[in-house]
Every structure is written in C-alpha cells, then in structure tokens.
Write a protein that holds these residues in place. Structure first.
Motif, short mmCIF file in Angstrom:
data_model
loop_
_atom_site.label_atom_id
_atom_site.label_comp_id
_atom_site.label_asym_id
_atom_site.label_seq_id
_atom_site.Cartn_x
_atom_site.Cartn_y
_atom_site.Cartn_z
N ALA A 141 0.83 -1.21 0.00
CA ALA A 141 0.00 0.00 0.00
C ALA A 141 0.86 1.26 0.00
N TYR A 142 1.96 1.25 0.73
CA TYR A 142 2.82 2.45 0.78
C TYR A 142 3.59 2.63 -0.52
N ILE A 143 3.94 1.53 -1.16
CA ILE A 143 4.57 1.61 -2.49
C ILE A 143 3.62 2.31 -3.45
N GLU A 144 2.34 1.89 -3.41
CA GLU A 144 1.36 2.48 -4.31
C GLU A 144 1.01 3.91 -3.94
N LEU A 145 1.02 4.21 -2.62
CA LEU A 145 0.77 5.59 -2.19
C LEU A 145 1.87 6.51 -2.70
N ASN A 146 3.12 6.11 -2.56
CA ASN A 146 4.23 6.95 -3.02
C ASN A 146 4.23 7.09 -4.54
N LEU A 147 3.82 6.03 -5.22
CA LEU A 147 3.70 6.10 -6.68
C LEU A 147 2.63 7.11 -7.07
N LEU A 148 1.50 7.08 -6.38
CA LEU A 148 0.43 8.04 -6.64
C LEU A 148 0.92 9.47 -6.42
N ILE A 149 1.61 9.71 -5.29
CA ILE A 149 2.09 11.05 -4.96
C ILE A 149 3.03 11.57 -6.05
N ASN A 150 3.93 10.73 -6.49
CA ASN A 150 4.92 11.17 -7.49
C ASN A 150 4.35 11.28 -8.89
N THR A 151 3.41 10.38 -9.22
CA THR A 151 2.80 10.42 -10.55
C THR A 151 1.91 11.64 -10.72
N LYS A 152 1.15 11.96 -9.68
CA LYS A 152 0.20 13.07 -9.76
C LYS A 152 0.86 14.43 -9.57
N ALA A 153 2.07 14.44 -9.07
CA ALA A 153 2.82 15.68 -8.88
C ALA A 153 2.00 16.73 -8.11
N TYR A 154 1.57 16.37 -6.92
CA TYR A 154 0.77 17.29 -6.10
C TYR A 154 1.60 18.50 -5.68
N ALA A 182 7.90 12.02 -0.37
CA ALA A 182 7.32 13.16 -1.08
C ALA A 182 8.31 14.32 -1.06
N ASN A 183 8.42 15.01 -2.18
CA ASN A 183 9.34 16.14 -2.29
C ASN A 183 8.58 17.46 -2.33
N VAL A 184 7.42 17.48 -1.68
CA VAL A 184 6.63 18.71 -1.63
C VAL A 184 6.32 19.03 -0.17
N ARG A 185 5.78 20.22 0.04
CA ARG A 185 5.44 20.66 1.39
C ARG A 185 4.36 19.76 2.00
N ILE A 186 4.59 19.34 3.24
CA ILE A 186 3.61 18.53 3.97
C ILE A 186 3.16 19.30 5.20
N GLU A 187 1.84 19.42 5.36
CA GLU A 187 1.25 20.11 6.51
C GLU A 187 0.35 19.14 7.26
N TRP A 188 0.38 19.19 8.59
CA TRP A 188 -0.48 18.36 9.42
C TRP A 188 -1.62 19.20 9.98
N ASP A 228 -4.23 24.40 -2.81
CA ASP A 228 -4.87 24.70 -4.09
C ASP A 228 -5.49 23.43 -4.66
N ARG A 229 -5.96 23.51 -5.88
CA ARG A 229 -6.68 22.37 -6.46
C ARG A 229 -5.76 21.20 -6.77
N LYS A 230 -4.45 21.42 -6.72
CA LYS A 230 -3.50 20.33 -6.93
C LYS A 230 -2.95 19.80 -5.61
N SER A 231 -3.56 20.19 -4.48
CA SER A 231 -3.16 19.65 -3.19
C SER A 231 -3.82 18.30 -2.96
N LEU A 232 -3.20 17.49 -2.11
CA LEU A 232 -3.73 16.18 -1.72
C LEU A 232 -4.01 16.21 -0.22
N LEU A 233 -5.17 15.68 0.18
CA LEU A 233 -5.49 15.52 1.59
C LEU A 233 -5.46 14.04 1.95
N ILE A 234 -4.59 13.66 2.88
CA ILE A 234 -4.53 12.28 3.37
C ILE A 234 -5.22 12.25 4.73
#
Length: 357
Positions: free
Chosen positions: A17-30, A55-61, A89-95
């Motif tokens: 699941a984490y392999i696929e989560l990281n793939l999603l994050i990098n593929t979608k370029a959030y 992830a190589n983007v800003r992460i907020e909790w 913004d509209r390209k942000s991801l909420l986990i």
C-alpha cells in the motif's frame, strides 16, 4: 495481499500500500500534501506514516479533536480555513489518517474544498478499514443526527495496514467487528461462521477477514454507488442503531455508545423484526443474536428510552415520503429492502433484546 482494483479507486494492503501511495504522490505531482489526524492518531500513528511516505513537496499536518461530537460542519469550517490560509490549491492532496470520523470528515472537506481536491484514506481503526473508508461516503452529523450532510465521492486510494490496529483499545476493535458481522448476515453465512466461536478466534486470520469484509462491501457499493437500491442492504441494523446512537449521545444521563456498539443492538432488533415480518428463522435469529451478544455488553432500555429512540427514526436517510423503511432479512445472505415496521413490532423487538440478558 493483492490490491483490490475498483472502477474509481484502489484498496491496497500492508507494505504494498505504501509503495502504491508513493507512486500516486509522485505520478500526480501534487503541489502540497495535507494530512488530517485527530489527537489520538497524531500521537500513535503519524510518525509511522511519516517514515513510509516519500514526497518532495510541502507537507502540513492538521489536527482535530477526537470524538463523534466533533463530526460537524464547524470542524469542517476550521479545516477549510486552515487549507485556505496555508495556500492549499486544487492540486493539493489531503490524506486522512484516522478512524471513521477522520475519514468521513476528511473526505467531505476534500470533496468540497475548491470544488474538490484529491484525497486518500488511511483508516487506523477496524471500523474504518471495513466500513467508513470504503465505498466513497463522506459527511458529517447535524447536531446529534448521524451523517445528515455529505457527499458520495471516492478517494484516490485506501491504504489498509493492520499494524495500526495495535494502537486500539479492545472496545474500538469490537466496534469494527459489528460491521464485519453485518457483512456476514447480509451477504455470506460462511463468512459469518468465522466469528461463531470466540474462544477459537485467531488474531492472525484478521488481515484475511478484513480483506474478505472489504470485498463484500465493495461488491455491493460498486453495483449501486449512489444507494439507489442494493446498497441500502448495508444499512442492516443501522435504522434503529443510528437512532440509539443519537439518543445516547444527546442524553446527558446516558452512556455514549460507539457506532459499532449501537449497530450491534440494531442488528439484534432487526433480526427479531425479520422473524415477525419476513418469517426469518427463529433458530437463526437466536443463534445470530447470541453471537453478537458474545462481543457486546447489553444496554438497558426503559419503555421511556424506547419511546425516545423511536422519535429519531424519522431522520433516517432511507425514509421516503415520511415512511420509515427498514432493511430486514428473509434468510442470511438475503436482505429485503424498504420493509414497513409497526410501533408495536419495534416494542416487541426491544423486549426480545432485553430477554437476551
């Protein structure tokens, strides 16, 4: 365990699941990632997720208070403000990392912020894994009335990692078992048999049972994504269960019940109603009721309590034209929708429940 591929999202398990989560994050370029937690999951689960994410983007909790009383529009409003003020913004991801309350709120917040941003569910409770995070339902309560405000919209994916369950008290584990028992009652008697002998229940079988439970729910939800028919079967035990949960929540003198605890009572009541209305087997009713009772302590209802519980039934989402509709069983694995139930039959069902003590 193999990933479950659905029409609009995937459900992945354990390390895969984490392999696929990281793939999603990098593929979608959030552009940024936000992680919604409550104070419990922040303390017990956040470090583990942080170690798994790449992830190589800003992460907020974003942290919210735990508990059904915070599953409100007011909580959503605070989250929306935080998202806006911190530049989502509209390209942000909420986990959404947490139990059913976190995933319900998070899914609704994401579905409505800027008209919809992507979200991922990582349920940390058994109830979340087998029910709340599955099927695309997101929403909040209206005062003490359950799930009155919401939307059906699927996540990008669901991450199911049973390791999170080690942080749960036994009461929370039982809450999730109620939904698993329900899946057996409405869909598969052989699956239900796994829970018949509590003394023989094997914890190492739990991942497989969770996956089986998810498959039962997703099969129904995929056939009827917007609850126009078949999906209503998943509400077995919930009509009176939700009413009981709301009543106990709103009454200062009553002990609050977890969702699964209330649904467990609702299922026993629905089993008795099934006997009286659909000639469901009395023997099967007694056996299933005793099975449920193995896992859940009895709750006492006075005649006044029963009367007050019934006043909440008018708010059930399955109602049409002012008519209260129940899901009952003709046989195990054979639910019947839109059953009409009289006031007297409800009273008899409560009397039956009381007699199980």
């Amino acid at each position: 365990m193999n990933t479950i591929e659905l029409e609009n999202y995937t459900i992945a398990f354990q390390e895969q699941a984490y392999i696929e989560l990281n793939l999603l994050i990098n593929t979608k370029a959030y552009s940024s990632i936000y992680i919604l937690v409550d104070s419990n999951t922040q303390e017990n689960c956040s470090k583990f997720l942080s170690e798994k994410m790449e992830a190589n983007v800003r992460i907020e909790w974003i942290e919210i208070e735990p508990g059904e009383e915070f599953k409100t529009i007011a909580t959503c409003s605070e989250i929306w403000k935080t998202l806006s003020e911190t530049g989502a913004d509209r390209k942000s991801l909420l986990i959404n990392l947490g139990g059913g309350i976190v995933t319900d709120i998070g899914g609704f917040v994401a579905s409505s912020f800027k008209r919809g941003i992507d979200f991922v569910h990582i349920p940390t409770t058994l109830l979340g894994m087998v029910d709340a995070a599955i099927g695309g339902k997101n929403g909040v309560n209206l005062d003490s009335l359950k799930n009155q405000i919401g939307i059906i919209r699927p996540p990008q994916m669901v991450v199911v990692d049973v390791g999170y369950l080690s942080t749960l008290p036994s009461k929370e584990m039982r809450s999730g078992l109620a939904e698993m028992l329900k899946h057996g009652l409405i869909a598969n008697e052989e699956y239900l048999d796994n829970f018949k002998d509590l003394s023989q229940f094997q914890v190492d079988k739990l991942p497989e049972l969770i996956r089986d439970s998810i498959q039962i729910k997703t099969k129904i939800a995929e056939e009827d994504p917007f609850e126009n028919g078949l999906r209503m079967a998943l509400n077995f035990g919930h009509t009176l269960g939700h009413a009981i949960e709301s009543y106990q929540m709103e009454s200062p003198s009553k002990t609050k019940l977890l969702h699964g605890e209330a649904v467990a009572i609702g299922m026993i009541l629905a089993l008795k109603l099934s006997v009286d209305i659909l000639q469901f087997s009395e023997e099967k009713c007694d056996a299933a009721s005793q099975l449920i009772s193995q896992y859940f302590k009895p709750v006492t209802f006075t005649s006044e309590d029963v009367s007050k519980v019934k006043t909440y039934l008018k708010h059930d989402k399955k109602n049409t034209g002012g008519t209260i509709n129940f899901v009952l069983l003709e046989k195990i694995g054979q639910p019947k929708l839109n059953c009409k139930v009289s006031d007297d039959q409800i009273n008899k069902a409560f009397a039956y429940y009381k007699g199980l003590d």
